[in-house]
Design a protein around this motif. Sequence first.
Motif, PDB file in Angstrom:
ATOM      1  N   ASN A 300       0.778  -1.544   0.373  1.00  0.00           N
ATOM      2  CA  ASN A 300       0.519  -0.034  -0.164  1.00  0.00           C
ATOM      3  C   ASN A 300       0.676   1.242   0.157  1.00  0.00           C
ATOM      4  O   ASN A 300       0.739   2.396   0.305  1.00  0.00           O
ATOM      5  N   ASN A 301       2.002   0.929  -0.096  1.00  0.00           N
ATOM      6  CA  ASN A 301       3.072   2.028  -0.295  1.00  0.00           C
ATOM      7  C   ASN A 301       2.433   2.905  -1.620  1.00  0.00           C
ATOM      8  O   ASN A 301       2.580   3.019  -2.673  1.00  0.00           O
ATOM      9  N   PRO A 302       2.130   4.906  -1.409  1.00  0.00           N
ATOM     10  CA  PRO A 302       2.047   5.626  -2.532  1.00  0.00           C
ATOM     11  C   PRO A 302       2.801   5.060  -3.643  1.00  0.00           C
ATOM     12  O   PRO A 302       1.827   5.395  -5.124  1.00  0.00           O
ATOM     13  N   LEU A 303       4.539   5.190  -3.826  1.00  0.00           N
ATOM     14  CA  LEU A 303       4.794   4.339  -4.812  1.00  0.00           C
ATOM     15  C   LEU A 303       4.373   3.240  -5.672  1.00  0.00           C
ATOM     16  O   LEU A 303       4.862   3.162  -6.934  1.00  0.00           O
ATOM     17  N   VAL A 304       3.713   2.576  -4.836  1.00  0.00           N
ATOM     18  CA  VAL A 304       2.385   0.677  -5.661  1.00  0.00           C
ATOM     19  C   VAL A 304       1.797   1.272  -5.976  1.00  0.00           C
ATOM     20  O   VAL A 304       1.236   1.154  -6.693  1.00  0.00           O
ATOM     21  N   THR A 305       1.260   1.466  -5.168  1.00  0.00           N
ATOM     22  CA  THR A 305      -0.520   2.475  -5.516  1.00  0.00           C
ATOM     23  C   THR A 305      -0.947   3.290  -6.447  1.00  0.00           C
ATOM     24  O   THR A 305      -1.942   3.502  -7.126  1.00  0.00           O
ATOM     25  N   GLY A 306       0.156   4.175  -6.131  1.00  0.00           N
ATOM     26  CA  GLY A 306       0.433   5.819  -7.473  1.00  0.00           C
ATOM     27  C   GLY A 306       1.455   5.419  -8.300  1.00  0.00           C
ATOM     28  O   GLY A 306       2.119   4.416  -8.056  1.00  0.00           O
ATOM     29  N   ASP A 307       1.810   7.041  -9.261  1.00  0.00           N
ATOM     30  CA  ASP A 307       3.271   6.184 -10.049  1.00  0.00           C
ATOM     31  C   ASP A 307       4.593   6.147  -8.611  1.00  0.00           C
ATOM     32  O   ASP A 307       4.209   7.276  -7.802  1.00  0.00           O
ATOM     33  N   PRO A 308       5.726   5.650  -9.084  1.00  0.00           N
ATOM     34  CA  PRO A 308       5.085   4.965 -10.926  1.00  0.00           C
ATOM     35  C   PRO A 308       5.388   3.783 -10.907  1.00  0.00           C
ATOM     36  O   PRO A 308       5.627   2.443 -11.726  1.00  0.00           O
ATOM     37  N   LYS A 309       4.442   3.130  -9.962  1.00  0.00           N
ATOM     38  CA  LYS A 309       3.545   2.054  -9.647  1.00  0.00           C
ATOM     39  C   LYS A 309       4.969   0.649  -9.719  1.00  0.00           C
ATOM     40  O   LYS A 309       5.106  -0.075 -10.612  1.00  0.00           O
ATOM     41  N   ILE A 310       4.876   1.238  -8.844  1.00  0.00           N
ATOM     42  CA  ILE A 310       6.253  -0.001  -8.596  1.00  0.00           C
ATOM     43  C   ILE A 310       5.713  -1.295  -8.101  1.00  0.00           C
ATOM     44  O   ILE A 310       5.204  -1.897  -7.657  1.00  0.00           O
TER      45      ILE A 310
END
Length: 566
Positions: A300-310
Amino acid sequence: MAKFAYLDAPFPSLFKEKLFVYLSRFCRSSYCFSRHAGFLIGLGNSAGDPACERLKAEDVFDLLELPVPDQEELAEILARLESQPLNEGEWDTALESHLITLASISFRGESGSRRAEQALRCHLGPDRFDRFVLYLSFVRAAHYWTETHLDLRPERDIIEWLDSAPKLSAWIATNFSDDGSTTATMATASENELLDPEKFLPPPIPSNETDRLTALRMTGLLDTDPEPAYDDLARLAKGICGTPIALISLVDSDRQWFKAKIGIDAPETPRSISFCGHAICRPGEIMVIPDATKDDRFRNNPLVTGDPKIRFYAGVPLTDRHGHALGTLCVIDREPRPFTPEQREALVSLKRQFGMLLEYRHANTRLNAEIEIRKQLEARLRKRAETLLDLVEHATDLVQSIGPDGQLLYVNESWRTAFGYTTAEALKLNFFELVSPADRERCRSHLRAAMDGKEETQFDVSMVTRSGETLPLNGSLTCRQTKGSAGSIRGIFRRSQQPAHDSTQQDEFTCMCSWCKKIREPGGAWIQLEDYLTVRHQEKLTHGICAKCADEVLEDLNARAGSESE
């Protein structure tokens, strides 16, 4: 670290403990919350301070009930702190709730955290802000430790106290579950609610964080322009691993800044949501996340849930010669993928190349510093030489530099005035042409003695000026030895003194060296000014130059004379 980051942090003890308790509501273990709430009410000392004020259970509950500001109120808080610096030695208790709100936003790394940190920096000042960030990092590290030791249970004194505080005990039971998770929530700056504490796990803080940050800043890499050597490392990593994104990420106190970036435009992201912040905690290992959506720390990390969608991440810690993890060389993909042994080995090789670049940078920095020091030294020596040359040129003594064959190489202003020659005319003359015939052989004898390195002696000599006037002079010749061979000869002469000295004559002067401040006695010896004045303190002083000081600048005198004659 606990002492420096927590106990010695430059903030009131009660505030530090209240903030610790408030932030601990987002820990997945109830231990941190209950233990530090106990400190607030006197079961121990708040921030280790035995003199700190003690609160009641109701006060702790009120702390948890601090109202979450809406969007308009949050904007007012930000503007107020940005425009109202905290005065040195003062603490504004009226602003504590605002500080707690912004600290929570920064702590969670949510939307608006950069603006919150900017306001905190403006209010606290750069130094206190750095200590504040370190304090938050310590709280995060404490949470991480308790979250990974779920067998921890409150001590007996905490249990007995909570039994007597049913309202607070009920709040803990509601917000912390038996499996170590918590359901507490807050408002975000953008949505009026903070992120759910179960969304992702912020990176822990390395035990050597203070030394690590010092080492990072000493590299001089942060906030520098792109450099091809570092871009090439990221480009190679991208090509070897076949990922769309590759970074050289440097983990600062509150951000990860990208020295090199391929595949993204952002120059940095908050440390609190960074993958690299996790990777640096194990400097000797490569951190590999095949699929971030299946990893409890990152799903649920913002870098996973949002850009760059890690989805895929592999990062090798970049260390300096002392083992401090400065950041990572990492590759990122938007799709899950495996990581081969060959790719792992390649990243380790590129890590070594980064280490070499870092050493080259250190060496270049040292070289530039040495060059700058040398330039400053040369400038000081140049200024000193110019001062000496000026003193020689304007000394009242008749100063001349003579070649081994007697050729004049330099004459100062007093010499030119006394003999009536210009510089160009004088440098065409031979010293012995000016010596009266009766004194030439004796003068040559003194010259040979000087060239043989014998001790300087004073002698009288008569010399003839351009107009034919005979000048009775007294002086000496000294030869500068260069690698065992005779070089140029320095001659300092002055008009011979009258046999009798009349102290009532106000036009008589005593000669003082303009550089070392020694006094020349009537017999020609140079003595310290202090010694001279204790005996003849009523003498008038003028300026000359002694043999030692003249010798130091002889080569410069010759060089200047040569350039003037041309």
